[in-house]
Motif scaffolding. Structure first.
Motif, PDB file in Angstrom:
ATOM      1  N   LYS A  18       0.853  -1.206   0.000  1.00  0.00           N
ATOM      2  CA  LYS A  18       0.000   0.000   0.000  1.00  0.00           C
ATOM      3  C   LYS A  18       0.885   1.251   0.000  1.00  0.00           C
TER       4      LYS A  18
ATOM      5  N   LYS B  31       2.620   1.595  -3.355  1.00  0.00           N
ATOM      6  CA  LYS B  31       1.736   2.086  -4.436  1.00  0.00           C
ATOM      7  C   LYS B  31       1.576   3.598  -4.303  1.00  0.00           C
ATOM      8  N   LYS B  32       1.428   4.064  -3.080  1.00  0.00           N
ATOM      9  CA  LYS B  32       1.290   5.521  -2.819  1.00  0.00           C
ATOM     10  C   LYS B  32       2.578   6.242  -3.239  1.00  0.00           C
ATOM     11  N   THR B  33       3.706   5.626  -2.927  1.00  0.00           N
ATOM     12  CA  THR B  33       5.002   6.221  -3.296  1.00  0.00           C
ATOM     13  C   THR B  33       5.166   6.242  -4.809  1.00  0.00           C
TER      14      THR B  33
ATOM     15  N   ASP C  82       2.805   6.577  -7.038  1.00  0.00           N
ATOM     16  CA  ASP C  82       2.029   7.717  -7.558  1.00  0.00           C
ATOM     17  C   ASP C  82       2.774   9.023  -7.315  1.00  0.00           C
ATOM     18  N   GLU C  83       3.334   9.173  -6.077  1.00  0.00           N
ATOM     19  CA  GLU C  83       4.041  10.424  -5.713  1.00  0.00           C
ATOM     20  C   GLU C  83       5.261  10.635  -6.614  1.00  0.00           C
TER      21      GLU C  83
END
Ligand code: SDX
Length: 423
Positions: free
Chosen positions: A317, A320-322, A324-325
């Motif tokens: 999780k 995945k956030k990283t 996008d960033e």
């Protein structure tokens, strides 16, 4: 810890009473150490139901998707800590004070350079050797350079070996990469942070020293944190078993690197990118999911599934956030990220994966970030090994300090009974 009992009733023998041990959190364990006196062994190939040791380092709740390092959730460490602070926490059990952190960072920086003669080891390998093969060889050879810190019963020797390994893994990894590229090796720079220094050694050359992007350095540091430790996984268990024989820490870490290399374990991050290349387009996803479900086809959906997590891997999780960033900040529109997200969406709706609680694991998105940072696929598992070195050496230290006996499992023998040679 043992205020409960289990009773084992084996036909034809008297009931056996076994202590039940309770930890801080997580399943109780049945202490079967006395079972051999009844003439029985437990049988658990793959250790599906076996606690191999007692540990205070990392706790995983696979059903809830929880990962704690010394009690702190991985999400908080990834968001608010940095890799060297996490290393200190894993090694020592508590977060460092400001002074302790400064001292630790300084100690690590004092060990980043490797013996100049290690460079000659590289020449024994072909330039196109897999980086993990080279990493394995060079780390194992480190014990030939550090005769001053190989007494595993000396806490100071254990401490300096841990610091040397954490400090030198990035230097060795970058050396391995530069050798494969035919480029000159870059020496560490102590004015840079741990992650900046690694990217400096990887991507700068004597002809051009560029400043390191803080976006990439932060992404690298977060990748290091997310891979730092993970309880008794295959490579950590390998390090513990090797360490239980009294082997020196460098040899034990080399054994961990070898175990991590497998595609079922740390080699999966490299295999995910290869798989995404093979799938190529969203229109092929169903075909590959069918292969993954076909028992006659050895193909598995790489980056999916986990022995412990039967829910989302919390690291996936954050990864995945990283993703996008980092891709957003770099303005990269990577079709493989789109493909991976579509693959995840379709797989999670597929009964085969849902029924088996197969979710993306730490390896599913990590490769996309590593690729955005500019790291070649062949180096992905080397990055995993670099990050996991602190976990391996923390478990090694804990096991040695516990005075644990040599690990020596038994077996269920189904071969020939004794027979004589026919002559
Ligand atoms: C890591 O242990 C750790 O903590 C490891 C790690 C760490 O930080 O150290 O988290 C790092 O290694 C992550 C995992 C990376 N590996 C992969 O992504 C490779 C693909 N995953 C699989 O090979 C598999 O999921 C394992 C190896 C990760 C776990 O295998 P298990 O626990 O032995 O599970 P299993 O094979 O018994 O699977 C149960 C069922 C089987 O089907 P049935 O026999 O019930 O019909 O699920 C199926 C499996 O065939 N299955 C998969 C699958 N993973 C499991 N089917 C298709 N694709 C997959 N990826």
């Amino acid at each position: 810890m043992a205020d409960k009992k289990a009773q084992l009733i084996i036909e034809g023998t008297a009931p056996v009473e076994l202590p039940v041990l309770t930890g801080t959190v997580g399943p109780d364990v049945i202490d079967v150490r006395s079972l051999t006196s009844t003439g029985h062994f437990t049988f658990d190939p793959g250790f599906m139901s076996t606690a191999s040791c007692e540990s205070k380092i990392t706790y995983i709740d696979g059903d809830k998707g929880i990962l704690l390092h010394r009690g702190y959730p991985i999400e908080q460490l990834a968001e608010k800590s940095d890799y060297l602070e996490t290393c200190y926490l894993l090694l020592n059990g508590e977060l460092p004070t400001t002074e302790q952190k400064a001292q630790f960072v300084s100690t690590i920086k004092n060990h980043t350079i490797v013996h100049e003669q290690l460079k000659t080891f590289l020449n024994g390998f072909r330039r196109d050797a897999h980086p993990m093969a080279v990493m394995c060889g060079i780390v194992g050879a480190l014990s030939a350079f550090y005769h001053d810190s190989l007494d595993i019963n000396n806490p100071q020797h254990r401490e300096i070996s841990a610091h040397r390994l954490i400090a030198k893994m990035p230097t060795i990894a970058a050396m391995v990469y530069k050798y494969s590229m035919g480029q000159p090796i870059m020496y560490p720079r102590n004015d840079l942070s741990y992650s900046e220094n690694f990217l400096h050694m990887m991507f700068n050359t004597p002809a051009e020293i560029k400043p390191i992007s803080p976006v990439l350095a932060n992404a690298m540091d977060r990748i290091f944190i997310l891979h730092a430790d993970h309880e008794q996984n295959a490579s950590t268990s390998t390090v513990r078993l090797a360490g239980s024989t009294g082997a020196n820490p460098f040899a034990c870490i080399a054994a961990g690197i070898a175990a991590l290399w497998g595609p079922a374990h740390g080699g999966a991050n490299e295999a995910v990118l290869t798989m995404l290349d093979e799938i190529g387009d969203v229109s092929n996803i169903e075909k590959f999911l069918a292969k993954a479900k076909d028992k006659n086809d050895p193909f598995k959906l790489m980056g999916f599934g986990h022995r412990v997590y039967k829910n989302f891997d919390p690291r996936a999780k954050v990864m995945k956030k990283t993703c996008d960033e980092v891709l957003g900040e770099l303005g990269i529109n990577d079709p493989q990220l789109e493909l991976a997200m579509k693959l995840e969406e379709i797989a999670l709706k597929d009964p085969y994966f849902a029924e088996r609680n197969l979710y993306p694991n730490v390896d599913f998105y990590s490769g996309i970030i590593l690729k955005a940072i500019g790291i070649p696929t062949s180096m992905f598992t080397v990055i995993f090994a670099m990050s996991r070195t602190v976990g391996w050496i923390s478990h090694w230290k804990e096991m040695i300090a516990s005075g644990q006996k040599i690990g020596r499992p038994r077996q269920l023998y189904t071969g020939h009974a004794q027979r004589d040679l026919p002559r």
